[in-house]
Write an enzyme that holds these catalytic residues in place. Structure first.
Site, PDB file in Angstrom:
ATOM      1  CG  HIS A 198      -0.296   0.442   2.468  1.00 45.36           C
ATOM      2  ND1 HIS A 198       0.362  -0.447   3.271  1.00 45.36           N
ATOM      3  CD2 HIS A 198      -0.157   1.659   3.058  1.00 45.36           C
ATOM      4  CE1 HIS A 198       0.864   0.188   4.313  1.00 45.36           C
ATOM      5  NE2 HIS A 198       0.574   1.468   4.218  1.00 45.36           N
TER       6      HIS A 198
HETATM    7  C1  UD1 Z   1      -2.018   6.021   5.332  1.00 47.62           C
HETATM    8  C2  UD1 Z   1      -0.765   6.481   6.079  1.00 47.62           C
HETATM    9  C3  UD1 Z   1       0.200   5.310   6.263  1.00 47.62           C
HETATM   10  C4  UD1 Z   1      -0.508   4.075   6.822  1.00 47.62           C
HETATM   11  C5  UD1 Z   1      -1.720   3.762   5.952  1.00 47.62           C
HETATM   12  C6  UD1 Z   1      -2.493   2.543   6.442  1.00 47.62           C
HETATM   13  C7  UD1 Z   1      -0.159   8.827   5.658  1.00 47.62           C
HETATM   14  C8  UD1 Z   1       0.790   9.740   4.991  1.00 47.62           C
HETATM   15  N1  UD1 Z   1      -0.054   7.524   5.371  1.00 47.62           N
HETATM   16  O1  UD1 Z   1      -1.644   5.709   4.008  1.00 47.62           O
HETATM   17  O2  UD1 Z   1       1.230   5.704   7.154  1.00 47.62           O
HETATM   18  O3  UD1 Z   1       0.388   2.973   6.825  1.00 47.62           O
HETATM   19  O4  UD1 Z   1      -2.591   4.897   5.939  1.00 47.62           O
HETATM   20  O5  UD1 Z   1      -3.432   2.160   5.487  1.00 47.62           O
HETATM   21  O6  UD1 Z   1      -0.964   9.274   6.428  1.00 47.62           O
HETATM   22  N2  UD1 Z   1      -8.476   5.395  -0.050  1.00 47.62           N
HETATM   23  C9  UD1 Z   1      -9.749   4.955  -0.312  1.00 47.62           C
HETATM   24  N3  UD1 Z   1     -10.551   4.640   0.735  1.00 47.62           N
HETATM   25  C10 UD1 Z   1     -10.154   4.760   2.020  1.00 47.62           C
HETATM   26  C11 UD1 Z   1      -8.866   5.241   2.273  1.00 47.62           C
HETATM   27  C12 UD1 Z   1      -8.027   5.550   1.246  1.00 47.62           C
HETATM   28  O7  UD1 Z   1     -10.145   4.814  -1.455  1.00 47.62           O
HETATM   29  O8  UD1 Z   1     -10.943   4.475   2.929  1.00 47.62           O
HETATM   30  C13 UD1 Z   1      -7.571   5.698  -1.170  1.00 47.62           C
HETATM   31  C14 UD1 Z   1      -7.690   7.102  -1.660  1.00 47.62           C
HETATM   32  O9  UD1 Z   1      -7.607   7.065  -3.052  1.00 47.62           O
HETATM   33  C15 UD1 Z   1      -6.462   7.792  -1.147  1.00 47.62           C
HETATM   34  C16 UD1 Z   1      -5.473   6.669  -1.057  1.00 47.62           C
HETATM   35  O10 UD1 Z   1      -6.244   5.504  -0.779  1.00 47.62           O
HETATM   36  O11 UD1 Z   1      -6.038   8.816  -1.986  1.00 47.62           O
HETATM   37  C17 UD1 Z   1      -4.454   6.865  -0.009  1.00 47.62           C
HETATM   38  O12 UD1 Z   1      -5.058   7.120   1.230  1.00 47.62           O
HETATM   39  P1  UD1 Z   1      -4.314   8.069   2.291  1.00 47.62           P
HETATM   40  O13 UD1 Z   1      -5.202   8.294   3.432  1.00 47.62           O
HETATM   41  O14 UD1 Z   1      -3.762   9.249   1.608  1.00 47.62           O
HETATM   42  O15 UD1 Z   1      -3.066   7.238   2.767  1.00 47.62           O
HETATM   43  P2  UD1 Z   1      -2.714   5.691   2.849  1.00 47.62           P
HETATM   44  O16 UD1 Z   1      -1.979   5.293   1.649  1.00 47.62           O
HETATM   45  O17 UD1 Z   1      -3.879   4.865   3.224  1.00 47.62           O
END
Ligand code: UD1
Length: 375
Positions: free
Chosen positions: A216
Site C-alpha cells: 500500500h
Molecule cells: C495512510 C498512512 C500510512 C498508513 C496507511 C495505512 C499517511 C501519509 N499515510 O496511508 O502511514 O500505513 O494509511 O493504510 O498518512 N483510499 C480509499 N478509501 C479509504 C482510504 C483511502 O479509497 O478508505 C484511497 C484514496 O484514493 C487515497 C489513497 O487511498 O487517496 C491513499 O489514502 P491516504 O489516506 O492518503 O493514505 P494511505 O496510503 O492509506
C-alpha cells in the site's frame, strides 16, 4: 478524572485505539474520560467502520470527514478541524498513534494550543525522509511531551535525537519524557488471538499453503516499475504449489490497471492461484497471518504481526523501521526487486527460524494510561 482526546484517521490507528479504549473501560472508567476525533482520512467502510464494529471501539465523538487529497490539503483540513474541537473541549492530553497525516495534524494542533501531546509508537525511524510517514513521525515526536517507544531501537533513536531517559517532576514540551512501553498492537494480538473466523474455508485455503501479500505504500503503488516488479514476483510464486493471497488497499486496487502493463494485469487477474481481495477485517487478517506460510508486505504493522505469529516476512521497501526482525533473520528487506523477492522466498521456504519476543508483553495500553495518571 483526566480528559484525553485521541485522534485517529487511518486503519492501523483504529486498531491501536481499540487497545487503549478497552483498557480505559476495563481498568480506569472512573479516572479517565476519552474523547475520540476521527479525521476521516480512511472512509471506506472496509477501511474504517468495520474496525470500530469488530474491535468494539467507541463511536468517535467527532468525525471530521476529511477524506483523501494531496498531503498538504489533507493535513491542513485536519489541522483546522482538530483545532476547533480542541478549542471547545478541555483536554489534559492529546493521544496520537503512529505516523499518518492524522498524527501530524493532531500534533500541530495540540502543541500550539499548549495541550501535552502523547505519542504512542514514538522513535521509529526509517532514515528515509522521502517517506511522508518519516516526516510525520519526526515532527510528531519533537512536538510531544510524553513519548512511548515500542522497542529498544526506537528508544535509542530518540536518545540520539537528544531526548533523555530521566524522570522529572514535570514533563513539558521543552522537557519531554521518553518511556520504553512495548508495542500497543501486541495488546490486540494477545486479546483477539483466539477469535474464530471461517476465512480460510471461504477462500478455499489450507493452512501453510499460501503466501499473504499486502502492498500500500505510495512509493510502490504510484510507481509502475516498482508495482510491476512486485506483482511479477507474485505471479512467479503462484507458479509454485503455494497460492498468493493479496488483500488490496483501495489505492492499490485503483492503481493496478493503470500501473501494470495490460498483459501483466490480465495474467494476474486470471491466475487462479492469485486471490485479489478487498481489504479484510481485522480478525480475518489475523487468521490469514496465523495460517500463511510467509508474508510479503510493505506495511509496518504487518511486519510485527508476522513476527508474533512466527512467520517469515519479505519487506518490499528499501528499509524498515523494525530492524530487529531483520537482525534476527526473520525478515528480509527485498525492496521492490523481483530477484530479491524470489531469493528471499526460496530462502524462507526452507529456513528454520527462531522468533524473538521483541514487542513487550501486550500490556502497553495499561502502562501508558498508568503513566498519564501518575503524571
Ligand atoms: C495512510 C498512512 C500510512 C498508513 C496507511 C495505512 C499517511 C501519509 N499515510 O496511508 O502511514 O500505513 O494509511 O493504510 O498518512 N483510499 C480509499 N478509501 C479509504 C482510504 C483511502 O479509497 O478508505 C484511497 C484514496 O484514493 C487515497 C489513497 O487511498 O487517496 C491513499 O489514502 P491516504 O489516506 O492518503 O493514505 P494511505 O496510503 O492509506
Amino acid at each position: 478524572m483526566i480528559n484525553i482526546t485521541t485522534v485517529v484517521g487511518a486503519r492501523p490507528q483504529f486498531i491501536k485505539a481499540a487497545a487503549l479504549s478497552r483498557c480505559i473501560r476495563q481498568h480506569f472508567p472512573d479516572q479517565i474520560n476519552e474523547n475520540i476525533i476521527h479525521t476521516g482520512q480512511h472512509y471506506d467502510p472496509g477501511m474504517s467502520q468495520v474496525f470500530f464494529d469488530e474491535l468494539n471501539v467507541p463511536a468517535p465523538n467527532m468525525n471530521l470527514n476529511i477524506g483523501s487529497g494531496p498531503h498538504g490539503k489533507q493535513t491542513a483540513l485536519m489541522l483546522e478541524g482538530i483545532e476547533d474541537v480542541l478549542t471547545q473541549n478541555k483536554s489534559d492530553f492529546v493521544v496520537l498513534f503512529g505516523d499518518t497525516n492524522s498524527t501530524l495534524a493532531g500534533a500541530l494542533a495540540a502543541s500550539k494550543l499548549h495541550i501535552p501531546v502523547v505519542h504512542i509508537e514514538a522513535g521509529l525511524r526509517s532514515f528515509n525522509k522521502t517517506m511522508p510517514e518519516e516526516i510525520n513521525r519526526i515532527t510528531c515526536d519533537h512536538l510531544s511531551t510524553l513519548l512511548f517507544a515500542p522497542t529498544q531501537t526506537a528508544l535509542k533513536n530518540l536518545q540520539t535525537e537528544g531526548f533523555n531517559l530521566k524522570s522529572a517532576p514535570k514533563y513539558t514540551i521543552d522537557n519531554p519524557g521518553i518511556f520504553l512501553s512495548g508495542d500497543i498492537m501486541l495488546d490486540n494480538l494477545v486479546y483477539f488471538d483466539k477469535v474464530p473466523t471461517n476465512i480460510l474455508d471461504q477462500l478455499g485455503l489450507a493452512p501453510n499453503r499460501f503466501v499473504l501479500c499486502t502492498i500500500h505504500r505510495d512509493n510502490n503503488t504510484d510507481d509502475p516499475e516498482r508495482l510491476s516488479t512486485i506483482f511479477s514476483a507474485f505471479e512467479k510464486i503462484a507458479e509454485s504449489s503455494l497460492k498468493v493471497v493479496v488483500p488490496l488497499h483501495p489505492r492499490t486496487a485503483k492503481n493496478l490497471p493503470g500501473q501494470l502493463s495490460q498483459s501483466l494485469h490480465q495474467k494476474i487477474k486470471q491466475n487462479r492461484n492469485i486471490l485479489l481481495l478487498d481489504p479484510v477485517p481485522y480478525h480475518q487478517m489475523l487468521a490469514l497471518e496465523k495460517n500463511c506460510r510467509m508474508i510479503i508486505t510493505d506495511s509496518g504493522g504487518i511486519q510485527k504481526e508476522a513476527c508474533f505469529f512466527k512467520k517469515p516476512v519479505i519487506i518490499t521497501r528499501p528499509e524498515t523501521e523494525w530492524i530487529e526482525i531483520v537482525e534476527h533473520g526473520c525478515g528480509i528487506v527485498s525492496d521492490a526487486n523481483k530477484e530479491s523477492i524470489l531469493k528471499a522466498y526460496q530462502h524462507f521456504l526452507n529456513a528454520d527460524l527462531e522468533y524473538p519476543e521483541l514487542f513487550g508483553a501486550g500490556k502497553t495500553a495499561e502502562f501508558v494510561l498508568k503513566t498519564l495518571l501518575q503524571i
